[in-house]
Design an enzyme around this catalytic site. Sequence first.
Site, PDB file in Angstrom:
ATOM      1  N   HIS A  32      44.066 -19.841  75.976  1.00 51.16           N
ATOM      2  CA  HIS A  32      44.315 -18.298  76.455  1.00 51.16           C
ATOM      3  C   HIS A  32      43.794 -17.911  77.871  1.00 51.16           C
ATOM      4  CE1 HIS A  32      44.428 -18.842  72.045  1.00 51.16           C
ATOM      5  NE2 HIS A  32      45.406 -17.742  72.100  1.00 51.16           N
ATOM      6  N   HIS A 267      49.084 -14.302  77.522  1.00 52.60           N
ATOM      7  CA  HIS A 267      48.042 -14.267  76.388  1.00 52.60           C
ATOM      8  C   HIS A 267      47.501 -15.456  75.964  1.00 52.60           C
ATOM      9  CE1 HIS A 267      46.493 -13.583  72.408  1.00 52.60           C
ATOM     10  NE2 HIS A 267      46.094 -12.531  72.895  1.00 52.60           N
ATOM     11  N   GLU A 421      32.538  -4.789  51.915  1.00 47.66           N
ATOM     12  CA  GLU A 421      32.115  -6.220  51.421  1.00 47.66           C
ATOM     13  C   GLU A 421      32.285  -7.274  52.603  1.00 47.66           C
ATOM     14  OE1 GLU A 421      34.275  -4.518  49.730  1.00 47.66           O
ATOM     15  OE2 GLU A 421      33.304  -3.984  47.995  1.00 47.66           O
ATOM     16  N   HIS A 483      38.857  -6.557  37.818  1.00 44.29           N
ATOM     17  CA  HIS A 483      37.500  -6.883  38.352  1.00 44.29           C
ATOM     18  C   HIS A 483      36.949  -8.358  37.774  1.00 44.29           C
ATOM     19  CE1 HIS A 483      37.608  -2.743  39.382  1.00 44.29           C
ATOM     20  NE2 HIS A 483      36.338  -2.703  39.787  1.00 44.29           N
TER      21      HIS A 483
END
Lengths: 684, 684
Positions: A32, A267, A421, A483
């Site tokens: 890049h 890019h 998280e 869960h």
Amino acid sequence: MSKFTQQPTDDICIATIRALAADVVGKANSGHPGAPMGMAPVSHVLFSRFFNANPKNSKWYNRDRFVLSNGHACALQYILLHLMGYKLSMDDLKQFRQLNSLTPGHPEAGHTDGIEVTTGPLGQGFANAVGLGIAQAHMAATFNKDGFDLVNNYTYVFTGDGCLMEGVASEAASLAGHLQLGNLIYFYDDNHISIDGDTAVAFTENVEQRFLSYGWQVLHVDDGDHDLEGIYNAIVEAQKVKNKPTLIRLRTTIGYGSKQQGTHGVHGAPLKADDIQALKTKFGLPADQSFYVPTETYKVYGEIAIRGAALEKKWDALLASYGQKYPKEYAELTRRIAGKLPDGWEKSLPTYTASDAAQASRKLSEIVLTAITPVLPELMGGSADLTGSNLTRTKAMVDFQPESTGLGNYKGTYIRFGVREHGMGAIANGMHAYGGVTPFVATFMNFVSYAAGAVRLSALSKHQVIWVATHDSIGLGEDGPTHQPIETAAHFRATPNLDFWRPADGNETSAAYYVALTRRETPSILSLSRQNLPNLEASSIERAAKGGYVVHEEQSEDLTIVSCGSEVSIALEAASLLKAQGVKTRVVSLPCWSIFDSQPAEYRLSVLRSGAPILSVEALSTFGWQKYSHEQFGLFGWGASGPYQKVYEKFGITGPNLAAVGKKIVAFYKQKGGEVISPLVKAI
Amino acid sequence: MSKFTQQPTDDICIATIRALAADVVGKANSGHPGAPMGMAPVSHVLFSRFFNANPKNSKWYNRDRFVLSNGHACALQYILLHLMGYKLSMDDLKQFRQLNSLTPGHPEAGHTDGIEVTTGPLGQGFANAVGLGIAQAHMAATFNKDGFDLVNNYTYVFTGDGCLMEGVASEAASLAGHLQLGNLIYFYDDNHISIDGDTAVAFTENVEQRFLSYGWQVLHVDDGDHDLEGIYNAIVEAQKVKNKPTLIRLRTTIGYGSKQQGTHGVHGAPLKADDIQALKTKFGLPADQSFYVPTETYKVYGEIAIRGAALEKKWDALLASYGQKYPKEYAELTRRIAGKLPDGWEKSLPTYTASDAAQASRKLSEIVLTAITPVLPELMGGSADLTGSNLTRTKAMVDFQPESTGLGNYKGTYIRFGVREHGMGAIANGMHAYGGVTPFVATFMNFVSYAAGAVRLSALSKHQVIWVATHDSIGLGEDGPTHQPIETAAHFRATPNLDFWRPADGNETSAAYYVALTRRETPSILSLSRQNLPNLEASSIERAAKGGYVVHEEQSEDLTIVSCGSEVSIALEAASLLKAQGVKTRVVSLPCWSIFDSQPAEYRLSVLRSGAPILSVEALSTFGWQKYSHEQFGLFGWGASGPYQKVYEKFGITGPNLAAVGKKIVAFYKQKGGEVISPLVKAI
Ligand SMILES: [Ca+2]
Ligand SMILES: [Ca+2]
């Protein structure tokens, strides 16, 4: 340092970086070039005017940290490291993206000198830097004294649109604002281009307003291609504000200097040869030379190295005189910087006998933390808004909070991560990268999966992060299948350099912590129960620390059951029922597969021996247990909501049902005939 | 509907919901009473005044959608469904969180009548709703005609602090603002409480400003406990603005009515019996009765049902007359609502012979998409900013964008998700839940892990989402170990109700799409190569659609190699080398384990038969292959950056090395003696 002075060498330095970026990517024919070329000016101003580091000792503790969150732009970082004199030669630059080089496709911490954290997976570096900032603030609050500003570095971050779109960055940004981390200075390379083209296709939010909403200071430089003074002044402003992280939005032109500048064509693909020649000419560099560095450029960057070496020397003297005045703190600070555990710390680990009361392993974990945090003050962590369920905050802990909140201070070691998280996992990686702290983080095991992107980078980059992952099976009961982890253990057991522990009782929980804390280059996940578990007769820290051992021995057995965590006691019940029916059954506890795999073959084959079929039992997917067993019992679909004993019954994970299954297996192998060979016996 | 009129029954209805919430959680002795009690007023205003749905036909296509993103508050949702007359009895409410009940601990789509999407894992519902909004906007643009506003529903969402902290919600929120989804109305239950206590500990960002930065309309109601008119007016304002999603911040008191109201004590634990009695008295309800519903309350909610049934009847008539005027569109709309594939669509799937040119399976995927999207216009999806790498946008596709951007329109089927993998996965779940579209999403395989939380909910909730996961191994080469999946296949193969495909060539890629598109209740991940793969002699759609088959047969073989994806042709090369050395080697391709597992035992045992050792080969972790093989070859650590052929060589995944490994295995089993039994032969 408060006023910018243009130097005659600035332009040539910037041109050097831009041309080198084109050359590095061009020779590799992969990579890049665009972002490195666009970010050359800010890189030059930051490193030449502000950055404090000693390239000859990339581990100097009080160095400024640099994070390239847009890691695909690493040609830029490698070039800067080379120019400043880190252990990265021009030949290394020429080996960009080649096998076994020091210049891989994305920057890897621990692989290349001067790389603080591994980046490339977008958003991670952004969040790692928040961890670097947390650790800095904590170590400063803990060890600095009047006249001894030993820990006071900044963390500088480059980030692109890609990182800012990622949720992990949003999570970390919100927390960084809450925590008022004034030591963080981010540069947002606002080049309006991402892989899909103009950011107008998907990213039209108001980034400045968003970061203001998080409580950040937000600045901008409208001409990031040329306005060196603007960049300089923005950094000065950023340093002035002590209670907010700063985002400096730089409007830049991707691939500046290329014929295709400002388009997504620059890019992720090399520039054409004629384009590279033309841009060198434009920049006043010899068009026919590749990897050309003017003497002035090496000189300017060499001076950064000289400045850094002097700073470290001064710092070493300050540390020495700190040692005179504060010998205890000095000993502790240097121990923690060195990453050494204090002698005898492990004597604090709790041990149990079978007569001790049954307890949930999440509770056993709390008991361990309560016992060891006083002797291991470097343990610093918290939970993603499940403190009361994960049981990670001991009574003695103080929250890591800005004083102004009245909720704690930066000396505190307990972090309220919020329901974040992924951010938490990535922040922990950054904390570990900073050094001096050993991070632990917590959530329900099922939601460690939200942080999978960060967990694999802990493992790849050798960050010792300890996950306290509670509620680890259908044993969580009523919360139900949304869960209840099923596939989670397989996922993390399959990850290299990650120890996944599922302890069966108190001693095994202590063993898990013991090994997790001593494995300085390996992250660990401790998978812990919500429900109570009896203490085993046969367990000990020493035995469990081998990753697997016999918890119930029988000679000339008909069957071995191998299990772990909350199912070991159920396996023992099955063995006892089978014995009453004349079926001799051994039971093996295998709390950590990766550690067991590292034991000598002789030991492993004595635990999971040939001679009788081996049945695995776990209240999770059976996936992977084929490595250690002939037959597998577990969950073959999703869990269910209900009181946990009833859920276990529904899925047949009970002593009586396992005994019935065991009898069926014994009969099958007797009928089949022939020797039953351990699954560990392999050709390769 | 533009002016609020207080009804004499409003207070009693709200009191009923609050008391029922306390009873439901109290009887279960498990669950979350606080949010249901706090959100009773907004629920009542929304459902009594605005919500269009027919409880007697929960699948009516143009119903308003309701998403409880804070799914732990599901006692509220179950109560509302019961009161409105969905298939949920008072007995069901009394069975809250009990085994096999219709009222599990978190709401599960497909399990309980009237639940649109599964929630509980925080942030998911928030993002699912964006998918519901995208699908609505697209179906409306595609099928509505002047005078036939057939698809015009709203999606209403309840969300708490927890969801707003999650990165997945941030990603979805930013995209929803970009897409100008005026059909989305979110209520943020700003009760200042999360599990760790006051949100002041971790969540102090300015939420209103943040959503303004995303381009949302933001409103607030300061007294969400009592100000019904304020809530009503906010919804009216939200409906007025057609080109922005709306967030209504409601300041509420968690557990309103409890002695512990406003504290985290009412968040996740039942109220005490005396507290429940006292709150009933306070609300004018009989203190000694549990699960009490006043006649007025049933009457008010019964009227919602009557209103909804009438709306559906009217809609049915409109649809019928649409059928008269636009028979072709009618046929297509009703087909898509029914989720039926058009007859003969599969004839469009490309097929190949061994003489066709080698191509990357990501390219083969593009060829499939190009071939089938004209016959399956319900295919709608995109990439997380990797369009040119994932090759997911066919030339004929139009971007799904608001007209005002000039970049596309809502009829467009190609979504620019931005670098937002987790949001993308959760949005796709919502799109599928809406119906009428079949979502596909794309990123590098390694970054599907970022979306793990959404992927497992696709599987749990039976959302047919197709992941185009390219760059699926070390074969991606230069990007290096940060981007090379190792553990990823194991993770997703271990997930129930998820088909993980790793096709080896053109026919297998077509087979993967064929099965993925026909499996209407199962998500699929198509793991695709960056590098070119030759077409196999033995492959066909039919054979590969079995999940596993023999690609090179030998009688009385010495060895079978089982492999998949880009390694099958390498295995064939090894077999050929071994044959030249007198070692007869079969080769099996196993592109999809879950599909292979569903074949008859006889077939499976014919493919992976007894008689000779079986060696698995894959350029990923060997984890899990023990189920199908005696010996495993693969990656035992992380990958490496470099040209891909060199990376394969480094790790020994080449024909010559595998031939050497194969010989070693054959010798080992010959020496060991005894019959070699297929690993598929099992007792259980
Ligand atoms: Ca960019
Ligand atoms: Ca809340």
